[in-house]
Scaffold this active site. Structure first.
Site, PDB file in Angstrom:
ATOM      1  N   GLY A 111      19.345  84.792  63.601  1.00 20.88           N
ATOM      2  CA  GLY A 111      18.337  83.887  63.035  1.00 20.88           C
ATOM      3  C   GLY A 111      17.502  84.595  61.990  1.00 20.88           C
ATOM      4  N   VAL A 112      17.726  84.236  60.715  1.00 18.13           N
ATOM      5  CA  VAL A 112      16.941  84.848  59.645  1.00 18.13           C
ATOM      6  C   VAL A 112      15.997  83.803  59.030  1.00 18.13           C
ATOM      7  CG1 VAL A 112      18.055  86.996  58.960  1.00 18.13           C
ATOM      8  CG2 VAL A 112      19.128  84.843  58.325  1.00 18.13           C
ATOM      9  N   GLY A 113      15.202  83.203  59.902  1.00 22.30           N
ATOM     10  CA  GLY A 113      14.164  82.266  59.474  1.00 22.30           C
ATOM     11  C   GLY A 113      12.924  83.058  59.094  1.00 22.30           C
ATOM     12  N   HIS A 114      11.757  82.533  59.440  1.00 26.61           N
ATOM     13  CA  HIS A 114      10.505  83.180  59.039  1.00 26.61           C
ATOM     14  C   HIS A 114      10.417  84.628  59.527  1.00 26.61           C
ATOM     15  CE1 HIS A 114       9.268  78.988  58.318  1.00 26.61           C
ATOM     16  NE2 HIS A 114       8.551  79.560  57.372  1.00 26.61           N
ATOM     17  N   VAL A 115      10.589  84.834  60.827  1.00 28.83           N
ATOM     18  CA  VAL A 115      10.426  86.188  61.377  1.00 28.83           C
ATOM     19  C   VAL A 115      11.655  87.051  61.087  1.00 28.83           C
ATOM     20  CG1 VAL A 115       9.997  87.553  63.460  1.00 28.83           C
ATOM     21  CG2 VAL A 115       8.938  85.298  63.225  1.00 28.83           C
ATOM     22  N   TYR A 175      13.817  87.027  58.764  1.00 29.47           N
ATOM     23  CA  TYR A 175      13.932  87.484  57.375  1.00 29.47           C
ATOM     24  C   TYR A 175      13.076  88.737  57.155  1.00 29.47           C
ATOM     25  CZ  TYR A 175      13.476  87.702  52.312  1.00 29.47           C
ATOM     26  OH  TYR A 175      13.476  88.140  51.013  1.00 29.47           O
ATOM     27  N   LYS A 230      -3.275  76.373  76.143  1.00 26.15           N
ATOM     28  CA  LYS A 230      -2.340  75.705  75.237  1.00 26.15           C
ATOM     29  C   LYS A 230      -2.704  74.228  75.214  1.00 26.15           C
ATOM     30  CE  LYS A 230       1.546  76.829  72.994  1.00 26.15           C
ATOM     31  NZ  LYS A 230       1.914  78.085  72.355  1.00 26.15           N
TER      32      LYS A 230
END
Ligand code: NAD
Length: 373
Positions: A180-184, A186, A80
């Site tokens: 949480g319906v953000g990028h993933v 949704y 990382k």
């Protein structure tokens, strides 16, 4: 001395500090373990309060990547990078190109990617200087947004949980609560609705909830209600640390399976879930779809192959449950064991082959024979 002690303790191979006065670059690359292959992990840009905080973060995150790549069956190690700075105000082409030159100087031991605070555009600047970067724009052979793949992998992991809990992997007649319906979140809701499932959603962002309700036919609940929803599966897809003292007593689900990183506030909460009869899909295994997808870029990106690779998460989660059963341990611990067993097995074969190679070489060396001495 203290620093080396802590690196020995965590098992890190190499930590590199990069500094460039002209561009203001202050970055740390941590390579945790390269037994399985070159270390791959994202570049996080964050306004760390001090250098110690940045170092602690990069050491923690790089170790996590070793485990994620190992359980995912990838021939990659864990690494990382962190870039100290504010992603809102401190970005420039020269900054990322300087970072790219430094990554190139590591000779392929570390491959960088997007992470919190960095974007595809930043990866494209890095790509101007080195090809040791994935998650670049499609025009450079990149794979684009990883979120649909992470969601698809999470769905596969959920199916393995359903198979284990109910003897049937079909989500169609079941209910899910997605935090949480953000990028993933949704895409996950979309896949579940397409399968016919009932899905409850919440988000701090009202417009995202509305989109999930209007476009996907999800049912909205408040952020407080999400833990109490009487659904078969609770899917954390927003924040880390949501499985904790305050939330666990509220859970009515049979399964916790979602994409968020570090869902357990501490590992003990994974054990508590187990004791309460709630099946837990270890986060770094079920959310590895994004990593699997970018890893395909290294061999020449192929979308179908990416989906086929991501679908192996079904088997990986199943394997983790089998190890848990075999060894009488909770699933979070079984995931660690799967990763460690794989790394150990490969390092043994490597040692075996390098010993055979050395033996062959020493057998050929004239000065090792009695007649030549
Ligand atoms: P995102 O930022 O697009 O979505 C997160 C959503 O959660 C946002 O809509 C946000 O408004 C909402 N949210 C924040 N706090 C909340 C709260 N208290 N309650 C309810 N909703 C809240 O992020 P993402 O890319 O969808 O990632 C989601 C999770 O999955 C993160 O933990 C991320 O680290 C992890 N993850 C993502 C990927 C990926 O490919 N994007 C890969 C691996 C892991």
């Amino acid at each position: 001395m203290e620093l080396f002690d802590s690196l020995h303790e965590t098992g890190h191979e190499q930590v590199v500090f990069f500094s460039c006065e002209d561009t203001g670059l202050k970055a740390i690359v941590a390579i945790h373990d390269t037994t399985l292959g070159p270390a791959l992990g994202g570049l996080r840009m964050w306004p760390y309060h001090n250098e110690q905080e940045a170092l602690t973060d990069v050491l923690r995150l790089s170790r996590g990547m070793t485990y994620k790549a190992a359980v995912s069956g990838l021939n990659l190690g864990g690494g990382k990078a962190v870039l100290i700075g504010d992603p809102e105000t401190d970005k420039s082409e020269s900054l990322f190109r300087a970072f790219g030159r430094y990554v190139g100087s590591l000779g392929g031991r570390y491959i960088t990617a997007e992470d919190v605070g960095t974007t595809v555009e930043d990866m494209d600047y890095i790509y101007q200087e080195t090809d040791r970067v994935v998650g670049v724009h499609r025009v450079h052979g990149g794979s684009g947004d990883p979120s649909p793949f992470t969601a698809y992998g999470t769905l596969q992991g959920m199916k393995a949980c359903l198979e284990k809990k109910y003897g049937n992997p079909d989500p169609g007649k079941l209910s899910f609560s997605v935090q949480g319906v953000g990028h993933v979140g949704y895409y996950l809701t979309k896949y579940l609705r397409e399968a016919g499932a009932k899905v409850f959603v919440c988000d701090i962002n009202e417009s995202r909830v509305e989109r999930a309700v209007d476009e996907l036919g999800a049912e909205a609940v408040s952020m407080e209600q999400i833990y109490d929803v009487d659904a078969n599966v609770f899917a954390p897809c927003a924040l880390g640390g949501v499985i904790n003292e305050d939330t666990v007593p509220h859970l009515k689900c049979d399964i916790v399976a979602g994409s968020a990183n570090n869902q357990l506030e501490s590992e003990d909460w994974g054990t508590v879930l187990e004791e309460r009869g709630i099946l837990y899909a270890p986060d770094y295994a079920i959310n590895a779809g994004g990593l699997m997808n970018v890893a395909i870029e290294l061999q020449g990106y192929d979308r179908d192959r990416a989906y086929r690779t991501v679908s192996t998460i079904y088997d990986i989660i199943g394997k983790i449950f089998k190890i848990a059963e075999r060894d009488g341990i909770p699933s979070w611990q079984a995931a660690d064991r799967l990763a460690e067993e794989r790394i150990q097995a490969i390092s043994h074969t490597r040692r075996f082959y390098s010993k055979r190679f050395k033996d062959r070489l020493s057998g050929r060396r004239p000065h090792t024979t009695a007649t030549n001495s």
